[in-house]
Design an enzyme around this catalytic site. Structure first.
Site, mmCIF file in Angstrom:
data_model
loop_
_atom_site.group_PDB
_atom_site.id
_atom_site.type_symbol
_atom_site.label_atom_id
_atom_site.label_comp_id
_atom_site.label_asym_id
_atom_site.label_seq_id
_atom_site.Cartn_x
_atom_site.Cartn_y
_atom_site.Cartn_z
ATOM 1 N N SER A 11 0.847 -1.205 0.000
ATOM 2 C CA SER A 11 0.000 0.000 0.000
ATOM 3 C C SER A 11 0.875 1.245 0.000
ATOM 4 C CB SER A 11 -0.880 0.058 1.253
ATOM 5 O OG SER A 11 -1.657 -1.074 1.384
ATOM 6 N N TYR A 62 -1.598 -5.319 -7.918
ATOM 7 C CA TYR A 62 -1.740 -5.665 -6.488
ATOM 8 C C TYR A 62 -1.437 -4.444 -5.620
ATOM 9 C CZ TYR A 62 -1.236 -8.239 -2.096
ATOM 10 O OH TYR A 62 -1.376 -8.678 -0.796
HETATM 11 N N1 NAD Z 1 0.296 -13.851 2.374
HETATM 12 C C1 NAD Z 1 0.912 -12.683 2.388
HETATM 13 O O1 NAD Z 1 2.165 -12.629 2.388
HETATM 14 C C2 NAD Z 1 0.136 -11.396 2.438
HETATM 15 C C3 NAD Z 1 0.861 -10.203 2.589
HETATM 16 C C4 NAD Z 1 0.170 -8.989 2.627
HETATM 17 C C5 NAD Z 1 -1.212 -8.980 2.518
HETATM 18 N N2 NAD Z 1 -1.884 -10.150 2.364
HETATM 19 C C6 NAD Z 1 -3.350 -10.062 2.227
HETATM 20 O O2 NAD Z 1 -3.988 -10.864 3.214
HETATM 21 C C7 NAD Z 1 -5.204 -11.395 2.689
HETATM 22 C C8 NAD Z 1 -5.233 -12.910 2.866
HETATM 23 O O3 NAD Z 1 -4.103 -13.463 2.197
HETATM 24 P P1 NAD Z 1 -3.700 -15.002 2.298
HETATM 25 O O4 NAD Z 1 -2.227 -15.058 2.223
HETATM 26 O O5 NAD Z 1 -4.428 -15.646 3.411
HETATM 27 O O6 NAD Z 1 -4.265 -15.511 0.886
HETATM 28 P P2 NAD Z 1 -5.007 -16.865 0.508
HETATM 29 O O7 NAD Z 1 -4.865 -16.981 -0.962
HETATM 30 O O8 NAD Z 1 -4.563 -17.993 1.370
HETATM 31 O O9 NAD Z 1 -6.540 -16.532 0.882
HETATM 32 C C9 NAD Z 1 -7.337 -15.664 0.125
HETATM 33 C C10 NAD Z 1 -8.750 -16.223 0.109
HETATM 34 O O10 NAD Z 1 -9.579 -15.308 -0.637
HETATM 35 C C11 NAD Z 1 -10.513 -16.105 -1.342
HETATM 36 N N3 NAD Z 1 -11.022 -15.391 -2.516
HETATM 37 C C12 NAD Z 1 -10.327 -15.027 -3.630
HETATM 38 N N4 NAD Z 1 -11.156 -14.462 -4.530
HETATM 39 C C13 NAD Z 1 -12.403 -14.489 -3.998
HETATM 40 C C14 NAD Z 1 -13.680 -14.063 -4.445
HETATM 41 N N5 NAD Z 1 -13.844 -13.507 -5.658
HETATM 42 N N6 NAD Z 1 -14.753 -14.232 -3.622
HETATM 43 C C15 NAD Z 1 -14.601 -14.802 -2.404
HETATM 44 N N7 NAD Z 1 -13.400 -15.224 -1.917
HETATM 45 C C16 NAD Z 1 -12.322 -15.080 -2.711
HETATM 46 C C17 NAD Z 1 -9.735 -17.339 -1.769
HETATM 47 O O11 NAD Z 1 -10.595 -18.431 -2.088
HETATM 48 C C18 NAD Z 1 -8.851 -17.587 -0.564
HETATM 49 O O12 NAD Z 1 -9.415 -18.545 0.317
HETATM 50 C C19 NAD Z 1 -5.274 -10.930 1.230
HETATM 51 O O13 NAD Z 1 -6.043 -9.758 1.132
HETATM 52 C C20 NAD Z 1 -3.843 -10.630 0.898
HETATM 53 O O14 NAD Z 1 -3.730 -9.699 -0.154
HETATM 54 C C21 NAD Z 1 -1.256 -11.360 2.331
#
Ligand code: NAD
Length: 265
Positions: free
Chosen positions: A154, A175
């Site tokens: 961000s 992203y």
């Molecule tokens: N993993 C990282 O390093 C990280 C870092 C910074 C921010 N984030 C943010 O944290 C959040 C969770 O990330 P994560 O690592 O658990 O990812 P993840 O991929 O394990 O989980 C994301 C979930 O969102 C769901 N999803 C995707 N598109 C969808 C839709 N159209 N409708 C409903 N559900 C949907 C997926 O099915 C999945 O279960 C995200 O917003 C990600 O951008 C993650």
């Protein structure tokens, strides 16, 4: 449990992306804090499994909700489902996608229209739809809040290559832009929802050990971090639970970095 039997202080919590790596750990943390959790995810089967595995809540039954949250109708449905269970005390906008190519970043010229639109739609439009649908159904007594899952990107943006000028993130410009938009959605909603006494905060992780990051080549990434490891999802969930708690009643519009010192504020 019907409404007449329900203790007055029971609240439901919606976690979008609730079947994901951070999502399901957050659901558990919130169930332990006493919320009845609505696990919302594209994958309804996994959402139901996560809900079924949560520790029992005294005020009702956790539920899985399957649907594509890039649809505003689905978000309205989700909000109504949660408010039928108990007054909605918390919305965690945890949904997100981070496409990668060959384990790394997708360069600017390779970000086609479809990729751009899908990332913006899942990471930014869906949290907007969810917030817009849920806020009017939240109690206006100062107990309800929204938490955004933002990102180090961000503030930092996404660009360049690992061997050019660090820090480097294996993601796409879409992203970073989506997460920058989510940060603005947080501070704008603080103003919009003040009249309903709803707090809006964020948590901005760096690298978290989930499926989203497992596609990336971890070694060189960890070397960039002062705390030389990925975050555990539990460390992100704890920050979310704090922001939702009464201890954070005066914390509004804030974003907690959980990035291991990667990008000091
Ligand atoms: N993993 C990282 O390093 C990280 C870092 C910074 C921010 N984030 C943010 O944290 C959040 C969770 O990330 P994560 O690592 O658990 O990812 P993840 O991929 O394990 O989980 C994301 C979930 O969102 C769901 N999803 C995707 N598109 C969808 C839709 N159209 N409708 C409903 N559900 C949907 C997926 O099915 C999945 O279960 C995200 O917003 C990600 O951008 C993650």
């Amino acid at each position: 449990m019907d409404t007449a039997q329900r203790p007055a202080d029971v609240r439901s919590a919606i976690v979008t992306g609730g079947a994901g790596g951070i999502g399901r750990v957050t659901c558990r943390r919130l169930a332990e804090a006493g919320y009845v959790v609505v696990v919302a995810d594209l994958d309804g089967g996994r959402a139901a499994d996560v809900a079924a595995a949560l520790p029992a809540a005294p005020g009702g039954k956790h539920v899985g909700f399957g649907g594509d949250l890039t649809s505003s109708d689905v978000n309205r449905d989700l909000a109504e489902t949660a408010s039928r269970i108990a007054p909605i005390g918390l919305l965690v906008n945890g949904i997100g996608i981070s496409p990668k190519r060959g384990g790394g970043k997708i360069d600017l010229e390779d970000v086609d229209d479809e990729l751009w639109t899908s990332v913006l739609s899942v990471n930014l439009t869906a949290p907007f739809y969810a917030s817009r649908a849920v806020a009017p159904l939240m109690p206006g007594d100062g107990t309800a809040s929204i938490v955004m899952l933002e990102s180090v990107t961000s503030r930092m943006g996404v660009g360049a290559r690992l061997d050019e000028f660090p820090p480097y993130l294996p993601s796409t410009i879409a992203y970073g832009v989506s997460k920058g938009g989510l940060s603005n959605l947080r501070v704008s909603l603080v103003r919009e929802l003040a009249r309903r006494s709803i707090r809006v905060n964020g948590v901005a992780p760096g690298f978290v050990a989930t499926a989203m990051m497992s596609a990336a080549d971890a070694g060189p990434l960890v070397d960039q971090l002062p705390t030389r490891r990925y975050a555990r999802p539990e460390e992100v969930a704890d920050a979310i639970a704090y922001l939702a708690s009464p201890q954070a009643a005066y914390v509004n519009g804030a974003c907690i970095d959980v990035n291991g010192g990667w990008l000091p504020a």
